[in-house]
Design an enzyme around this catalytic site. Structure first.
Site, PDB file in Angstrom:
ATOM      1  N   ARG A  52       1.301  -1.128  -0.164  1.00  0.00           N
ATOM      2  CA  ARG A  52       0.098   0.224   0.215  1.00  0.00           C
ATOM      3  C   ARG A  52       0.115   0.734   0.434  1.00  0.00           C
ATOM      4  O   ARG A  52       0.434   1.552  -0.626  1.00  0.00           O
ATOM      5  CB  ARG A  52      -1.015   0.125   1.370  1.00  0.00           C
ATOM      6  CG  ARG A  52      -1.768   1.239   1.114  1.00  0.00           C
ATOM      7  CD  ARG A  52      -2.851   1.084   2.330  1.00  0.00           C
ATOM      8  NE  ARG A  52      -2.934   1.107   3.572  1.00  0.00           N
ATOM      9  CZ  ARG A  52      -3.561   0.918   5.055  1.00  0.00           C
ATOM     10  NH1 ARG A  52      -4.470   0.645   4.567  1.00  0.00           N
ATOM     11  NH2 ARG A  52      -2.493   1.590   5.959  1.00  0.00           N
ATOM     12  N   LYS A 151      -2.796   6.617   1.586  1.00  0.00           N
ATOM     13  CA  LYS A 151      -2.123   7.479   2.084  1.00  0.00           C
ATOM     14  C   LYS A 151      -1.345   8.230   2.566  1.00  0.00           C
ATOM     15  O   LYS A 151      -0.458   8.070   2.737  1.00  0.00           O
ATOM     16  CB  LYS A 151      -2.263   5.718   2.993  1.00  0.00           C
ATOM     17  CG  LYS A 151      -1.999   5.859   4.693  1.00  0.00           C
ATOM     18  CD  LYS A 151      -2.282   4.997   5.283  1.00  0.00           C
ATOM     19  CE  LYS A 151      -2.170   4.930   6.488  1.00  0.00           C
ATOM     20  NZ  LYS A 151      -3.198   5.527   7.253  1.00  0.00           N
ATOM     21  N   GLU A 184     -16.345   7.217   6.158  1.00  0.00           N
ATOM     22  CA  GLU A 184     -15.477   5.988   6.984  1.00  0.00           C
ATOM     23  C   GLU A 184     -15.738   7.023   8.168  1.00  0.00           C
ATOM     24  O   GLU A 184     -16.143   7.363   8.172  1.00  0.00           O
ATOM     25  CB  GLU A 184     -13.982   5.697   6.457  1.00  0.00           C
ATOM     26  CG  GLU A 184     -13.237   6.993   5.693  1.00  0.00           C
ATOM     27  CD  GLU A 184     -11.954   6.594   5.616  1.00  0.00           C
ATOM     28  OE1 GLU A 184     -11.187   5.362   5.968  1.00  0.00           O
ATOM     29  OE2 GLU A 184     -10.960   7.225   4.877  1.00  0.00           O
TER      30      GLU A 184
HETATM   31  N1  PXG Z   1      -9.291   4.636   7.591  1.00  0.00           N
HETATM   32  C1  PXG Z   1      -8.374   5.731   7.544  1.00  0.00           C
HETATM   33  C2  PXG Z   1      -8.492   7.010   6.893  1.00  0.00           C
HETATM   34  C3  PXG Z   1      -6.938   5.659   8.447  1.00  0.00           C
HETATM   35  O1  PXG Z   1      -6.301   6.593   8.348  1.00  0.00           O
HETATM   36  C4  PXG Z   1      -7.681   3.528   8.221  1.00  0.00           C
HETATM   37  C5  PXG Z   1      -9.467   3.665   7.601  1.00  0.00           C
HETATM   38  C6  PXG Z   1      -7.575   2.480   8.728  1.00  0.00           C
HETATM   39  O2  PXG Z   1      -6.803   1.059   8.059  1.00  0.00           O
HETATM   40  P1  PXG Z   1      -5.652   0.077   8.092  1.00  0.00           P
HETATM   41  O3  PXG Z   1      -4.748  -0.703   7.533  1.00  0.00           O
HETATM   42  O4  PXG Z   1      -4.874   0.442   9.850  1.00  0.00           O
HETATM   43  O5  PXG Z   1      -6.753  -1.157   8.953  1.00  0.00           O
HETATM   44  C7  PXG Z   1      -6.726   4.653   8.865  1.00  0.00           C
HETATM   45  C8  PXG Z   1      -5.342   3.860   9.410  1.00  0.00           C
HETATM   46  C9  PXG Z   1      -2.098   6.496  12.948  1.00  0.00           C
HETATM   47  C10 PXG Z   1      -2.476   5.476  12.126  1.00  0.00           C
HETATM   48  O6  PXG Z   1      -0.766   6.824  13.864  1.00  0.00           O
HETATM   49  C11 PXG Z   1      -3.276   5.750  11.174  1.00  0.00           C
HETATM   50  C12 PXG Z   1      -4.108   4.423  10.893  1.00  0.00           C
HETATM   51  C13 PXG Z   1      -3.229   3.602  11.491  1.00  0.00           C
HETATM   52  C14 PXG Z   1      -2.276   3.657  11.836  1.00  0.00           C
HETATM   53  C15 PXG Z   1      -1.847   4.131  12.923  1.00  0.00           C
HETATM   54  O7  PXG Z   1      -2.561   7.888  13.051  1.00  0.00           O
HETATM   55  N2  PXG Z   1      -4.681   5.152   9.907  1.00  0.00           N
END
Ligand code: PXG
Length: 301
Positions: A52, A151, A184
């Site tokens: 990703r 991301k 989301e």
């Molecule tokens: N939506 C958004 C907008 C995110 O930023 C997710 C969904 C969930 O994705 P994953 O792949 O984690 O299942 C995210 C994930 C942080 C941090 O430090 C942010 C995320 C994940 C881990 C840490 O802000 N965002």
């Protein structure tokens, strides 16, 4: 010992880990990142996270200045230097240092840094009692503007939503897309479970989550939950979801690397289901926990 941070091939103690104020990651939010977790010496879905990261970078035409296997080695070495078996891993690739001006070609080389730290877990009460969330006015970025599948380091859309949730007395925000469909939350994907049959077996329910093209990140936890559902024969589907659908769901939960699987019991003042974390949410969390402790890239300190 101070936390050791990786920056461009070297490790620095936290107090000396610094990047230039001319880095376009800071000046323009020009860059991409990943948040990954390690559980008892297993890095969960590392390949998926790096895929990703590389895809996000490719879309913004940013060249990650190393190979995937070098990145893996750098992550593992950073974990080892910090003697961490359970960790939060933050990998960041920025456009790099350049003169003032938006143009990415002002930056000669991308900056890479890796932070590994102890995870600050959500309070246990969130899992026991469930979360209350609120729909916020800020809509999720349009896929045709900044695609939420990237991301990127531009998190203002989500930060605005987070502020609005707090202003409304909630910890988390439900974000809709520009058409009013559920997208989301600020850092988590959304799921709902709805009874379709007469019985109370798994086959009598359907698990739903919005398709990511409506404006959400392709969450790695989201994908893992869909795979678990398939394995345990819980019917699941990506479907357009409205607030009305969520209000009338039997269960709602959020998924993300940090939160894992977190139950939602109230949305915009409406109680969801029985108003307590549901059995499907709990079952999926249990299976997810098992997966995180079984599957992953293994390392030893
Ligand atoms: N939506 C958004 C907008 C995110 O930023 C997710 C969904 C969930 O994705 P994953 O792949 O984690 O299942 C995210 C994930 C942080 C941090 O430090 C942010 C995320 C994940 C881990 C840490 O802000 N965002």
């Amino acid at each position: 010992m101070e936390l050791q941070i990786y920056i461009d091939g070297k490790w620095y103690p936290k107090s000396e880990a610094k990047i230039s104020i001319f880095d376009h990651g800071l000046l323009y939010g020009d860059g991409v990142f990943e948040g990954i977790r390690a559980y008892e010496g297993l890095i969960f879905k590392l390949d998926d996270h790096l895929k990703r990261l590389w895809e996000s970078a490719h879309t913004i035409m940013l060249k990650v200045p190393m190979e995937v296997k070098e990145m893996k080695a750098a992550i593992i070495e950073t974990l080892k230097r910090n003697r961490l078996t359970d960790a939060y891993i933050r990998v960041v690739v920025t456009r790099g240092v350049g003169d003032l001006g938006l143009s990415p070609w002002l930056c000669k080389k991308a900056t890479v840094f890796i932070i590994t730290d102890k995870i600050s877990l959500y309070p246990k009460s969130f899992y026991q009692k469930g979360l209350e969330i609120i729909t916020v006015p800020t809509v999720r970025n349009l896929p045709e503007a900044v695609n939420p599948s990237i991301k990127s380091l531009n998190y203002l859309n989500n930060i605005m939503a987070k502020i609005e949730a707090k202003n409304g007395g909630c910890m988390e925000a439900l974000m809709l897309n520009h058409q009013g469909y559920v997208a989301e939350c600020t850092g988590d994907n959304v799921f709902m479970a709805k009874r379709t049959g007469k019985g109370s077996a798994l086959k009598d329910f359907v698990l739903l989550t919005p398709p990511t093209y409506l404006g959400s990140l392709k969450g790695i936890t989201r994908q893992a939950i869909l795979e678990i559902a398939e394995k345990i024969k819980l019917p699941s589907e990506e479907r357009v979801i409205t607030r009305h659908d969520l209000f009338n769901a039997d269960e709602v939960f959020l998924t993300g690397t940090a939160a894992e699987v977190i139950p939602v019991v109230k949305i915009d003042g409406r109680g969801i289901g029985d108003g307590i974390p549901g059995k499907i949410t709990k079952l999926l969390l249990k299976h997810f926990h098992e997966l995180t402790h079984k599957d992953g890239v293994c390392y030893t300190l």
